[in-house]
Design a protein around this motif. Structure first.
Motif, PDB file in Angstrom:
ATOM      1  N   ALA A 150       0.807  -1.217   0.000  1.00 37.75           N
ATOM      2  CA  ALA A 150       0.000   0.000   0.000  1.00 37.75           C
ATOM      3  C   ALA A 150       0.840   1.266   0.000  1.00 37.75           C
ATOM      4  O   ALA A 150       0.453   2.270  -0.612  1.00 37.75           O
ATOM      5  CB  ALA A 150      -0.918   0.011   1.222  1.00 37.75           C
ATOM      6  N   LEU A 151       1.997   1.265   0.667  1.00 45.21           N
ATOM      7  CA  LEU A 151       2.704   2.510   0.953  1.00 45.21           C
ATOM      8  C   LEU A 151       4.111   2.606   0.374  1.00 45.21           C
ATOM      9  O   LEU A 151       4.640   3.719   0.236  1.00 45.21           O
ATOM     10  CB  LEU A 151       2.773   2.718   2.473  1.00 45.21           C
ATOM     11  N   HIS A 152       4.736   1.474   0.059  1.00 43.69           N
ATOM     12  CA  HIS A 152       6.117   1.513  -0.417  1.00 43.69           C
ATOM     13  C   HIS A 152       6.151   1.960  -1.871  1.00 43.69           C
ATOM     14  O   HIS A 152       5.588   1.315  -2.747  1.00 43.69           O
ATOM     15  CB  HIS A 152       6.760   0.123  -0.285  1.00 43.69           C
ATOM     16  N   GLY A 153       6.788   3.080  -2.112  1.00 46.61           N
ATOM     17  CA  GLY A 153       6.894   3.549  -3.490  1.00 46.61           C
ATOM     18  C   GLY A 153       7.124   5.042  -3.548  1.00 46.61           C
ATOM     19  O   GLY A 153       6.878   5.780  -2.587  1.00 46.61           O
ATOM     20  N   GLU A 154       7.603   5.498  -4.697  1.00 49.54           N
ATOM     21  CA  GLU A 154       7.979   6.888  -4.916  1.00 49.54           C
ATOM     22  C   GLU A 154       8.954   7.320  -3.817  1.00 49.54           C
ATOM     23  O   GLU A 154      10.012   6.750  -3.676  1.00 49.54           O
ATOM     24  CB  GLU A 154       6.730   7.774  -5.011  1.00 49.54           C
ATOM     25  N   ALA A 155       8.578   8.304  -2.998  1.00 45.56           N
ATOM     26  CA  ALA A 155       9.533   8.839  -2.020  1.00 45.56           C
ATOM     27  C   ALA A 155       9.430   8.184  -0.656  1.00 45.56           C
ATOM     28  O   ALA A 155      10.119   8.604   0.276  1.00 45.56           O
ATOM     29  CB  ALA A 155       9.331  10.346  -1.882  1.00 45.56           C
ATOM     30  N   LEU A 156       8.597   7.160  -0.504  1.00 44.02           N
ATOM     31  CA  LEU A 156       8.405   6.530   0.801  1.00 44.02           C
ATOM     32  C   LEU A 156       8.899   5.092   0.774  1.00 44.02           C
ATOM     33  O   LEU A 156       8.450   4.274  -0.043  1.00 44.02           O
ATOM     34  CB  LEU A 156       6.926   6.566   1.194  1.00 44.02           C
ATOM     35  N   ARG A 157       9.837   4.785   1.675  1.00 45.02           N
ATOM     36  CA  ARG A 157      10.405   3.443   1.761  1.00 45.02           C
ATOM     37  C   ARG A 157       9.906   2.781   3.039  1.00 45.02           C
ATOM     38  O   ARG A 157       9.910   3.391   4.116  1.00 45.02           O
ATOM     39  CB  ARG A 157      11.931   3.513   1.763  1.00 45.02           C
ATOM     40  N   ILE A 158       9.486   1.525   2.936  1.00 43.98           N
ATOM     41  CA  ILE A 158       8.979   0.769   4.071  1.00 43.98           C
ATOM     42  C   ILE A 158       9.953  -0.344   4.431  1.00 43.98           C
ATOM     43  O   ILE A 158      10.364  -1.135   3.573  1.00 43.98           O
ATOM     44  CB  ILE A 158       7.597   0.153   3.765  1.00 43.98           C
ATOM     45  N   TYR A 159      10.328  -0.420   5.707  1.00 41.27           N
ATOM     46  CA  TYR A 159      11.114  -1.521   6.244  1.00 41.27           C
ATOM     47  C   TYR A 159      10.200  -2.386   7.120  1.00 41.27           C
ATOM     48  O   TYR A 159       9.324  -1.869   7.816  1.00 41.27           O
ATOM     49  CB  TYR A 159      12.278  -0.997   7.092  1.00 41.27           C
ATOM     50  N   ARG A 160      10.426  -3.682   7.122  1.00 41.12           N
ATOM     51  CA  ARG A 160       9.600  -4.615   7.887  1.00 41.12           C
ATOM     52  C   ARG A 160      10.246  -4.951   9.226  1.00 41.12           C
ATOM     53  O   ARG A 160      11.466  -5.031   9.326  1.00 41.12           O
ATOM     54  CB  ARG A 160       9.399  -5.917   7.096  1.00 41.12           C
ATOM     55  N   ASN A 161       9.409  -5.189  10.228  1.00 40.17           N
ATOM     56  CA  ASN A 161       9.918  -5.532  11.553  1.00 40.17           C
ATOM     57  C   ASN A 161       8.832  -6.309  12.300  1.00 40.17           C
ATOM     58  O   ASN A 161       7.702  -5.820  12.416  1.00 40.17           O
ATOM     59  CB  ASN A 161      10.279  -4.255  12.332  1.00 40.17           C
ATOM     60  N   PRO A 162       9.119  -7.493  12.829  1.00 38.34           N
ATOM     61  CA  PRO A 162       8.104  -8.241  13.577  1.00 38.34           C
ATOM     62  C   PRO A 162       7.914  -7.767  15.020  1.00 38.34           C
ATOM     63  O   PRO A 162       7.013  -8.235  15.714  1.00 38.34           O
ATOM     64  CB  PRO A 162       8.655  -9.667  13.565  1.00 38.34           C
ATOM     65  N   ASP A 163       8.747  -6.815  15.483  1.00 36.45           N
ATOM     66  CA  ASP A 163       8.759  -6.394  16.885  1.00 36.45           C
ATOM     67  C   ASP A 163       7.708  -5.313  17.131  1.00 36.45           C
ATOM     68  O   ASP A 163       8.005  -4.119  17.194  1.00 36.45           O
ATOM     69  CB  ASP A 163      10.162  -5.893  17.241  1.00 36.45           C
ATOM     70  N   VAL A 164       6.464  -5.732  17.298  1.00 38.12           N
ATOM     71  CA  VAL A 164       5.363  -4.783  17.454  1.00 38.12           C
ATOM     72  C   VAL A 164       5.545  -3.922  18.697  1.00 38.12           C
ATOM     73  O   VAL A 164       5.410  -2.693  18.651  1.00 38.12           O
ATOM     74  CB  VAL A 164       4.016  -5.538  17.499  1.00 38.12           C
ATOM     75  N   ILE A 165       5.852  -4.512  19.841  1.00 36.94           N
ATOM     76  CA  ILE A 165       5.966  -3.756  21.084  1.00 36.94           C
ATOM     77  C   ILE A 165       7.119  -2.757  21.017  1.00 36.94           C
ATOM     78  O   ILE A 165       7.013  -1.624  21.510  1.00 36.94           O
ATOM     79  CB  ILE A 165       6.110  -4.688  22.311  1.00 36.94           C
ATOM     80  N   GLY A 166       8.222  -3.135  20.383  1.00 38.45           N
ATOM     81  CA  GLY A 166       9.348  -2.218  20.262  1.00 38.45           C
ATOM     82  C   GLY A 166       9.026  -1.016  19.402  1.00 38.45           C
ATOM     83  O   GLY A 166       9.371   0.128  19.733  1.00 38.45           O
ATOM     84  N   VAL A 167       8.349  -1.260  18.277  1.00 38.84           N
ATOM     85  CA  VAL A 167       7.966  -0.155  17.394  1.00 38.84           C
ATOM     86  C   VAL A 167       6.959   0.750  18.084  1.00 38.84           C
ATOM     87  O   VAL A 167       7.047   1.982  17.994  1.00 38.84           O
ATOM     88  CB  VAL A 167       7.424  -0.711  16.067  1.00 38.84           C
ATOM     89  N   GLU A 168       6.004   0.175  18.801  1.00 38.95           N
ATOM     90  CA  GLU A 168       5.034   0.981  19.553  1.00 38.95           C
ATOM     91  C   GLU A 168       5.725   1.815  20.628  1.00 38.95           C
ATOM     92  O   GLU A 168       5.409   2.990  20.820  1.00 38.95           O
ATOM     93  CB  GLU A 168       3.992   0.084  20.199  1.00 38.95           C
ATOM     94  N   LEU A 169       6.638   1.195  21.362  1.00 36.65           N
ATOM     95  CA  LEU A 169       7.310   1.893  22.462  1.00 36.65           C
ATOM     96  C   LEU A 169       8.068   3.105  21.937  1.00 36.65           C
ATOM     97  O   LEU A 169       7.969   4.201  22.502  1.00 36.65           O
ATOM     98  CB  LEU A 169       8.244   0.929  23.183  1.00 36.65           C
ATOM     99  N   GLY A 170       8.841   2.925  20.868  1.00 39.86           N
ATOM    100  CA  GLY A 170       9.598   4.039  20.322  1.00 39.86           C
ATOM    101  C   GLY A 170       8.696   5.182  19.883  1.00 39.86           C
ATOM    102  O   GLY A 170       8.965   6.352  20.171  1.00 39.86           O
ATOM    103  N   GLY A 171       7.597   4.851  19.199  1.00 38.09           N
ATOM    104  CA  GLY A 171       6.692   5.878  18.717  1.00 38.09           C
ATOM    105  C   GLY A 171       5.988   6.628  19.820  1.00 38.09           C
ATOM    106  O   GLY A 171       5.623   7.805  19.661  1.00 38.09           O
ATOM    107  N   ALA A 172       5.768   5.976  20.965  1.00 39.61           N
ATOM    108  CA  ALA A 172       5.113   6.634  22.088  1.00 39.61           C
ATOM    109  C   ALA A 172       6.098   7.457  22.918  1.00 39.61           C
ATOM    110  O   ALA A 172       5.851   8.631  23.227  1.00 39.61           O
ATOM    111  CB  ALA A 172       4.432   5.588  22.976  1.00 39.61           C
ATOM    112  N   LEU A 173       7.216   6.860  23.270  1.00 43.65           N
ATOM    113  CA  LEU A 173       8.129   7.494  24.221  1.00 43.65           C
ATOM    114  C   LEU A 173       8.856   8.691  23.619  1.00 43.65           C
ATOM    115  O   LEU A 173       9.156   9.668  24.325  1.00 43.65           O
ATOM    116  CB  LEU A 173       9.135   6.464  24.735  1.00 43.65           C
ATOM    117  N   LYS A 174       9.110   8.663  22.315  1.00 38.27           N
ATOM    118  CA  LYS A 174       9.816   9.799  21.708  1.00 38.27           C
ATOM    119  C   LYS A 174       9.031  11.095  21.884  1.00 38.27           C
ATOM    120  O   LYS A 174       9.619  12.184  21.933  1.00 38.27           O
ATOM    121  CB  LYS A 174      10.121   9.505  20.241  1.00 38.27           C
TER     122      LYS A 174
END
Length: 332
Positions: free
Chosen positions: A164-188
């Motif tokens: 849905a989102l990978h293309g043109e100027a936006l690059r998507i990286y995959r990561n199975p670590d849901v809690i880690g990604v959530e934590l970073g996005g909240a705490l920052k």
């Protein structure tokens, strides 16, 4: 791919604009009919992203039925509205769809992680999936280069998000670590309030660098306690987002902190920002979690004290500076 973006704020609008550049069938859903009509008429979101026109193929709707016919439902609402949005969606979803979110933060009433809410409200049929990372909405909407993390333990969900989102100027990286990604996005967001306070008080670049670095250490300590992967917290959704929000005034959290550092009270600062500032409520929930888990997070504790206990900014700084000397790396 058929895509529905839920949420007519800056982030939901930006993601809808980007998705519509890649796919023909994209709809931006908003709650109110009058808002949908205005967006259709003006062909831009003048309140949140003025001057950035919608692609011709981007549809706008307030019809709840739009989510039934899409492949991907991507939620971009404030964290305080996340559970209510899922409850509204649940009876309208069908098997085979992917549900993901671009919301950052914790539930304001309970402190629950968003993946916990998704599991409670949607069950195992829709495995948790999200996108996060260093991204200002206006830059994504303008097509400026951006890299994000898509997190899920479902490969199918990751395929949908990347498709849905990978293309043109936006690059998507995959990561199975849901809690880690959530934590970073909240705490920052909490740490961006801290650096904003320091800059508003005139403490300088040295203080900002110290707060960012030691803030990352707090993120890593909490991450270890909740099972996040260390590499996630030094990646896009952790360190990357931390750098972005702590150093650029496009961040609402940083701007609010600067106002506090300049002497404004919280109510006035929030009114001057005029949009949701996730770090304010997240500070309350992160502080509570840190105490429950016995995780040492002094920067976040002082942000909480400034926000909720009327602690003067200079007193918070003094308390941080006068803590006993300690090892930078306790394991070493």
């Amino acid at each position: 791919m058929r895509i529905a973006l839920l949420g007519g704020g800056s982030w939901g609008t930006a993601l809808a604009i980007h998705a519509a550049r890649l796919h023909q069938d994209v709809v931006l859903w908003v709650r109110k009919d009058e808002v949908a009509e205005r967006l259709r008429r003006e062909r831009e979101n003048a309140r949140y992203l003025p001057g950035i026109p919608f692609p011709d193929n981007l549809s706008i709707s307030a019809d709840p039925g739009v989510i039934h016919d899409v492949d991907l439902v991507l939620i971009a609402v404030p964290s305080g509205a996340f559970r209510a949005t899922l409850r509204w969606m649940q009876p309208r979803l069908r098997e085979g769809q992917t549900v993901a979110w671009a919301t950052k933060g914790l539930e304001t009433s309970s402190g629950a992680w968003l993946h916990e809410i998704a599991e409670e409200e949607l069950g195992a049929v829709f495995p948790p999936a999200l996108i996060s990372g260093p991204s200002f909405a206006a830059e994504v909407a303008r097509g400026q280069p951006t890299a994000l993390t898509a997190a899920s333990q479902s490969e199918r969900s990751l395929d949908r998000l990347a498709g849905a989102l990978h293309g043109e100027a936006l690059r998507i990286y995959r990561n199975p670590d849901v809690i880690g990604v959530e934590l970073g996005g909240a705490l920052k967001n909490v740490l961006a309030v801290a650096t904003g306070i320091a800059d508003g008080a005139g403490y300088g670049a040295n203080a900002r660098a110290a707060l960012m670095t030691r803030g990352l250490a707090e993120m890593q300590r909490l991450g270890e306690a909740v099972g996040a992967q260390p590499g996630t917290l030094t990646g896009l959704s952790g360190l990357g987002d931390l750098i972005l929000t702590c150093t650029d005034d496009q961040s609402r959290n940083r701007r609010l902190g600067r106002l506090l550092g300049q002497g404004y009270d919280l109510e006035t600062a929030r009114a001057r920002i005029g949009q949701s500032v996730e770090g304010v409520e997240t500070a309350r929930q992160i502080n509570a979690r840190a105490r429950t888990l016995s995780v040492d997070m002094p920067i976040c504790a002082e942000v909480h004290a400034v926000l909720y206990q009327d602690r003067p900014v200079r007193e918070a700084a003094r308390r941080l500076l006068e803590r006993d000397p300690t090892h930078e790396n306790p394991a070493g």
